[in-house]
Design a protein around this motif. Structure first.
Motif, PDB file in Angstrom:
ATOM      1  N   ALA A 191     -53.049  64.852  50.965  1.00  0.00           N
ATOM      2  CA  ALA A 191     -52.743  65.774  49.875  1.00  0.00           C
ATOM      3  C   ALA A 191     -51.596  65.281  48.999  1.00  0.00           C
ATOM      4  CB  ALA A 191     -52.396  67.160  50.440  1.00  0.00           C
ATOM      5  N   ALA A 192     -50.675  64.521  49.580  1.00  0.00           N
ATOM      6  CA  ALA A 192     -49.539  64.025  48.807  1.00  0.00           C
ATOM      7  C   ALA A 192     -48.943  62.819  49.513  1.00  0.00           C
ATOM      8  CB  ALA A 192     -48.478  65.110  48.633  1.00  0.00           C
ATOM      9  N   ALA A 193     -48.376  61.927  48.723  1.00  0.00           N
ATOM     10  CA  ALA A 193     -47.672  60.755  49.250  1.00  0.00           C
ATOM     11  C   ALA A 193     -46.542  60.424  48.295  1.00  0.00           C
ATOM     12  CB  ALA A 193     -48.620  59.572  49.396  1.00  0.00           C
ATOM     13  N   ALA A 194     -45.330  60.271  48.825  1.00  0.00           N
ATOM     14  CA  ALA A 194     -44.173  60.003  47.977  1.00  0.00           C
ATOM     15  C   ALA A 194     -43.257  59.007  48.665  1.00  0.00           C
ATOM     16  CB  ALA A 194     -43.411  61.295  47.681  1.00  0.00           C
ATOM     17  N   PRO A 195     -42.627  58.114  47.882  1.00  0.00           N
ATOM     18  CA  PRO A 195     -41.696  57.152  48.466  1.00  0.00           C
ATOM     19  C   PRO A 195     -40.327  57.783  48.730  1.00  0.00           C
ATOM     20  CG  PRO A 195     -41.821  56.818  46.111  1.00  0.00           C
ATOM     21  CD  PRO A 195     -42.807  57.903  46.433  1.00  0.00           C
ATOM     22  N   GLY A 196     -39.615  57.224  49.684  1.00  0.00           N
ATOM     23  CA  GLY A 196     -38.236  57.589  49.958  1.00  0.00           C
ATOM     24  C   GLY A 196     -37.369  56.351  49.899  1.00  0.00           C
ATOM     25  N   PRO A 197     -36.166  56.396  50.457  1.00  0.00           N
ATOM     26  CA  PRO A 197     -35.285  55.222  50.418  1.00  0.00           C
ATOM     27  C   PRO A 197     -35.851  54.061  51.221  1.00  0.00           C
ATOM     28  CG  PRO A 197     -34.373  56.951  51.814  1.00  0.00           C
ATOM     29  CD  PRO A 197     -35.536  57.552  51.103  1.00  0.00           C
ATOM     30  N   GLY A 198     -35.574  52.846  50.767  1.00  0.00           N
ATOM     31  CA  GLY A 198     -36.104  51.677  51.461  1.00  0.00           C
ATOM     32  C   GLY A 198     -37.613  51.688  51.461  1.00  0.00           C
ATOM     33  N   ASP A 199     -38.198  51.495  52.624  1.00  0.00           N
ATOM     34  CA  ASP A 199     -39.666  51.521  52.732  1.00  0.00           C
ATOM     35  C   ASP A 199     -40.168  52.879  53.196  1.00  0.00           C
ATOM     36  OD1 ASP A 199     -38.867  51.474  55.411  1.00  0.00           O
ATOM     37  OD2 ASP A 199     -40.635  50.347  56.027  1.00  0.00           O
ATOM     38  N   THR A 200     -39.307  53.887  53.190  1.00  0.00           N
ATOM     39  CA  THR A 200     -39.671  55.215  53.688  1.00  0.00           C
ATOM     40  C   THR A 200     -40.770  55.835  52.839  1.00  0.00           C
ATOM     41  OG1 THR A 200     -37.395  55.511  54.429  1.00  0.00           O
ATOM     42  CG2 THR A 200     -38.758  57.493  54.289  1.00  0.00           C
ATOM     43  N   VAL A 201     -41.719  56.489  53.508  1.00  0.00           N
ATOM     44  CA  VAL A 201     -42.763  57.232  52.805  1.00  0.00           C
ATOM     45  C   VAL A 201     -42.901  58.608  53.437  1.00  0.00           C
ATOM     46  CG1 VAL A 201     -44.052  55.190  52.068  1.00  0.00           C
ATOM     47  CG2 VAL A 201     -44.625  56.280  54.236  1.00  0.00           C
ATOM     48  N   HIS A 202     -43.293  59.585  52.609  1.00  0.00           N
ATOM     49  CA  HIS A 202     -43.545  60.947  53.046  1.00  0.00           C
ATOM     50  C   HIS A 202     -44.999  61.282  52.716  1.00  0.00           C
ATOM     51  CE1 HIS A 202     -39.185  61.526  53.448  1.00  0.00           C
ATOM     52  NE2 HIS A 202     -39.082  60.917  52.277  1.00  0.00           N
ATOM     53  N   LEU A 203     -45.737  61.783  53.703  1.00  0.00           N
ATOM     54  CA  LEU A 203     -47.147  62.132  53.514  1.00  0.00           C
ATOM     55  C   LEU A 203     -47.383  63.589  53.883  1.00  0.00           C
ATOM     56  CD1 LEU A 203     -48.907  59.085  55.277  1.00  0.00           C
ATOM     57  CD2 LEU A 203     -48.098  59.232  52.908  1.00  0.00           C
ATOM     58  N   VAL A 204     -48.335  64.211  53.187  1.00  0.00           N
ATOM     59  CA  VAL A 204     -48.836  65.534  53.555  1.00  0.00           C
ATOM     60  C   VAL A 204     -50.340  65.390  53.784  1.00  0.00           C
ATOM     61  CG1 VAL A 204     -49.129  67.940  52.879  1.00  0.00           C
ATOM     62  CG2 VAL A 204     -47.071  66.693  52.172  1.00  0.00           C
TER      63      VAL A 204
END
Length: 295
Positions: A191-204
């Motif tokens: 449903a969603a994917a967003a980058p964070g600091p460094g190689d961090t990713v956030h997924l829903v």
């Protein structure tokens, strides 16, 4: 079962080779690597043979364990299956859907067994917890955080080119999915994917069972912040994936047991190459969202 090892890097040395040597049901026939001198080092440590020719090793064994970067693993796994070898694979099976599907196709045509080593699925307490939660009903949501500090001077994987290129999504994302999918059901969509600091990713993720999950994945977290947590919430309340004091070698011994059982019975393993393909499909969808593309 006669088994060979493909790969000579840190993971092969610290996990695969010791497990293959220790397992009573395996005859550790030999090692092949992209650097012949490294193959000889690993083989000498475990009293087995170094092979310069991968096809010669495939001809001498019934199965192979693979400890190679995913793009290299996928092609060699399909080649090994075509040679009639059962497969003990590492995660991710591949980083493209096409390569992962080629492995599945080769496994199906050759009718060989395949097991993918998602660590938590072979650790005693986590595996029992996953089975218990999969049998429960009414899960509402889940939270998974898989945070590593891989690129530090004391990490054996700090110089891993594929991890630097593909990042946490592909390195620890498979671990999180291997826990969530059997409990919450297949992923209907990212449903969603967003980058964070460094190689961090956030997924829903939206799951077929009706639940949603959020994932935070990183290989570049500060050392004091590193660790993994999986939390489920639903009609049964709140529960956390238990920690395990077992290391990789006992888990790999169990994975080898399950490969032997699958080869003997002909029953597909829950973490077979087809499951590995599904993980690759989900991660590819997430990567497309992160890159602003579709398909």
């Amino acid at each position: 079962m006669r088994i060979g090892l493909l790969g000579t890097g840190p993971w092969a040395r610290m996990a695969h080779a010791p497990a293959l040597s220790e397992h009573d049901g395996l005859d550790f026939v030999g090692v092949w690597g992209r650097r012949p001198e490294a193959a000889k080092e690993v083989a000498d440590l475990h009293g087995t043979r170094a092979y310069d020719d991968v096809d010669a090793l495939l001809a001498d064994v019934d199965a192979v364990a693979v400890a190679l970067p995913p793009s290299v693993q996928a092609d060699l796994a399909a080649r090994a299956a075509r040679a009639g070898c059962h497969l003990l694979l590492d995660k991710p099976v591949a980083t493209t859907v096409e390569q992962a599907r080629a492995v599945v196709d080769a496994v199906g045509r050759a009718q060989v067994a395949s097991v993918v080593f998602f660590t938590a699925r072979y650790l005693t307490e986590p595996a029992a917890w996953i089975a218990e939660q999969a049998a429960a009903k009414g899960w509402f949501t889940a939270r998974a955080q898989w945070l590593g500090s891989v690129f530090t001077t004391d990490s054996p994987f700090a110089d891993s080119p594929w991890r630097r290129e593909k990042g946490a999504l592909w390195d620890v994302g498979p671990h999180a999915l291997s826990v969530l999918l059997p409990v919450l059901g297949d992923v209907r969509r990212v449903a969603a994917a967003a980058p964070g600091p460094g190689d961090t990713v956030h997924l829903v993720l939206d799951h077929a069972g009706g639940a949603s999950s959020t994932l935070t994945l990183s290989l570049t977290a500060p050392v004091p912040a590193a660790g993994s947590v999986v939390e489920l919430r639903g009609e049964s309340g709140v529960t956390l994936l238990p920690d395990s004091a077992e290391g990789a070698v006992p888990a790999l011994l169990r994975a080898a047991d399950e490969l032997l059982d699958s080869a003997r019975t002909g029953r597909p393993h829950p973490c077979d190459a087809a499951f590995g393909l599904r993980v690759t499909e989900v991660l590819t969808e997430a990567e497309s969202l992160l890159n602003g593309t579709t398909g």
